[in-house]
Design a protein around this motif. Structure first.
Motif, short mmCIF file in Angstrom:
data_model
loop_
_atom_site.label_atom_id
_atom_site.label_comp_id
_atom_site.label_asym_id
_atom_site.label_seq_id
_atom_site.Cartn_x
_atom_site.Cartn_y
_atom_site.Cartn_z
N ILE A 145 0.59 -1.43 0.00
CA ILE A 145 0.27 -0.25 0.19
C ILE A 145 0.91 1.40 -0.04
O ILE A 145 0.42 2.35 -0.62
CB ILE A 145 -0.61 -0.24 1.49
CG1 ILE A 145 -1.63 -0.95 0.81
CG2 ILE A 145 -1.60 0.95 1.36
CD1 ILE A 145 -2.73 -0.91 2.43
N PHE A 184 -6.85 -9.28 5.64
CA PHE A 184 -5.94 -8.81 4.38
C PHE A 184 -5.34 -9.47 3.73
O PHE A 184 -5.56 -10.25 2.79
CB PHE A 184 -5.94 -7.69 5.17
CG PHE A 184 -5.94 -6.73 3.83
CD1 PHE A 184 -7.84 -6.57 2.68
CD2 PHE A 184 -5.52 -6.37 2.79
CE1 PHE A 184 -7.64 -5.51 2.19
CE2 PHE A 184 -5.35 -5.29 1.88
CZ PHE A 184 -6.81 -5.24 1.16
N PHE A 201 -8.04 -0.82 -1.13
CA PHE A 201 -7.25 0.05 -0.73
C PHE A 201 -7.17 0.17 -2.43
O PHE A 201 -5.96 0.83 -2.62
CB PHE A 201 -6.18 -0.55 -0.48
CG PHE A 201 -6.32 -0.47 1.07
CD1 PHE A 201 -6.94 0.77 2.22
CD2 PHE A 201 -6.45 -1.88 1.89
CE1 PHE A 201 -7.49 0.56 3.39
CE2 PHE A 201 -6.08 -1.47 3.22
CZ PHE A 201 -7.70 -0.43 3.36
N LEU A 208 0.45 -1.20 -6.63
CA LEU A 208 -0.19 -0.93 -7.67
C LEU A 208 -0.26 0.26 -8.45
O LEU A 208 0.22 -0.01 -9.53
CB LEU A 208 -1.56 -1.00 -6.67
CG LEU A 208 -2.34 -1.38 -8.32
CD1 LEU A 208 -2.47 -3.04 -9.06
CD2 LEU A 208 -3.86 -1.19 -8.03
N LEU A 213 4.58 -4.16 -7.99
CA LEU A 213 3.29 -5.34 -6.80
C LEU A 213 4.60 -6.24 -6.78
O LEU A 213 4.49 -7.00 -5.64
CB LEU A 213 2.15 -5.76 -7.38
CG LEU A 213 0.87 -5.74 -6.71
CD1 LEU A 213 0.14 -5.25 -6.84
CD2 LEU A 213 1.03 -7.42 -6.51
S1 SF4 Z 1 -1.62 -5.17 -3.31
FE1 SF4 Z 1 -3.61 -5.26 -4.63
S2 SF4 Z 1 -4.85 -6.67 -3.02
FE2 SF4 Z 1 -2.78 -6.03 -2.27
S3 SF4 Z 1 -2.95 -3.60 -1.47
FE3 SF4 Z 1 -2.70 -2.72 -3.74
S4 SF4 Z 1 -4.37 -3.51 -4.47
FE4 SF4 Z 1 -4.96 -4.10 -2.20
#
Ligand code: SF4
Length: 342
Positions: A145, A184, A201, A208, A213
């Motif tokens: 995040i 989560f 989120f 993201l 990621l």
């Molecule tokens: S990586 Fe994907 S699932 Fe994890 S917090 Fe970010 S948007 Fe959400």
């Protein structure tokens, strides 16, 4: 940061799995569940949680139990130091705290086998104390995040993530907040294929947005794996079998196995037969090599040498037992696998 907490708690109330240790604020049960779930998946840990809460309904019952029974009940779960620590800690709670589970974070943290994460989990789930949990799930969620690239296995990373987790914590509802962020990470923001499309989120998730990621969280060093070469001597005659207790501070401490010769490296079968086994004065009738047995920091290559009689020589800590008594001795999963196939 209260909106983060409100959002994740709201998500949790709608999505959470029903897990038995969430229906209690009994610190002893919560502690049991936390120790069982270290290195263990929820589905596998569930039966052990039911078994332990049934067989040892209070911390005093666990303290008064025989260590061998506790290890037997733990069998199949691995990492046996957890079971030994549980038992030893129950005794300490019985002695030093009069059988009442400690309720202060610093006291909980002093218990054997309890680190920062477990202490925060017990303190918040059982007593609603404001300590943020920081486990693998929390590292992953926060690193994504906030797109944090500080390695989670560095001192700096530990401090930064703990600080951030505590900043985000809802001090009025730490129990539910902590449960929520871990859940989560377990079911939404999973290690691979996180469900970003439906994520609450996804508009603020920096990893993201920045397309980082798959690189979050970052780890500094990979664990070094040690290879070990075990040669077990499986002696048995018509009624009896020889087993040996592992007493050293090592994997599977206090579990039973066959007399063991450990070698530094792989050794040729003929050399083993001629130079080592011959000294025992018996010839093996058969041998079984198990596939590599994988533990978190070690790979075990085990060979079992079968003998159809008992040796004259004594082995340290070895005992002769009736074959049908073997099931009452705690053994490692690896020995169990071998026995399933002989
Ligand atoms: S990586 Fe994907 S699932 Fe994890 S917090 Fe970010 S948007 Fe959400």
């Amino acid at each position: 940061m209260i909106d983060f907490s409100l959002q994740i708690i709201d998500w949790y109330r709608r999505t959470k799995r029903n897990l038995p240790w969430r229906d209690t604020n009994n610190p002893y049960f919560i502690w049991l569940s936390e120790i069982i779930l270290q290195q263990t998946k929820v589905n596998q840990g569930m039966n052990y949680y039911f078994k332990f809460t049934k067989n040892y309904p209070t911390v005093i019952d666990l303290a008064n139990a025989d260590e061998q029974c506790v290890l037997n009940d733990w069998q199949g779960l691995g990492y046996y130091s957890r079971a030994r620590n549980l038992h030893a800690t129950a005794k300490i709670i019985q002695k030093q705290y009069n059988g009442v589970f400690p309720s202060r974070y610093d006291e909980i943290l002093k218990l054997k086998g309890v680190g920062n994460y477990t202490a925060a989990a017990i303190a918040s789930f059982a007593y609603n104390l404001p300590y943020a949990v920081v486990d693998g799930n929390v590292f992953r969620v926060l690193s994504r995040i906030f797109d944090i690239d500080t390695p989670i296995d560095s001192n700096e990373g530990q401090k930064a993530f703990t600080y951030l987790a505590n900043e985000l914590l809802d001090k009025n509802n730490p129990s539910e907040h902590n449960q929520a962020i871990m859940e989560f990470g377990a079911i939404q923001c999973t290690p691979s294929n996180p469900d970003c499309t439906s994520c609450i989120f996804n508009e603020r998730c920096l990893a993201l947005r920045n397309n980082t990621l798959s690189e979050r969280p970052i780890k500094k060093g990979k664990i070094k794996i040690k290879n070990r070469y075990f040669h077990y001597l499986h002696f048995e005659d018509q009624d009896s079998i020889i087993i040996q207790k592992r007493t050293k501070k090592d994997i599977w401490q206090h579990l039973f196995e066959f007399p063991l010769i450990e070698k530094e490296s792989e050794i040729d079968e003929e050399i083993m037969r001629n130079e080592i086994l011959e000294k025992i004065g018996l010839k093996p009738t058969n041998l079984t090599k198990l596939p590599k047995h994988i533990l978190s920091h070690q790979h075990i290559y085990a060979t079992f040498w079968n003998f159809n009689s008992l040796p004259k020589e004594d082995f340290i800590n070895a005992i002769i037992i009736k074959k049908n008594e073997l099931s009452s001795y705690p053994i490692s999963r690896m020995i169990d696998k071998y026995l399933e196939n002989v």
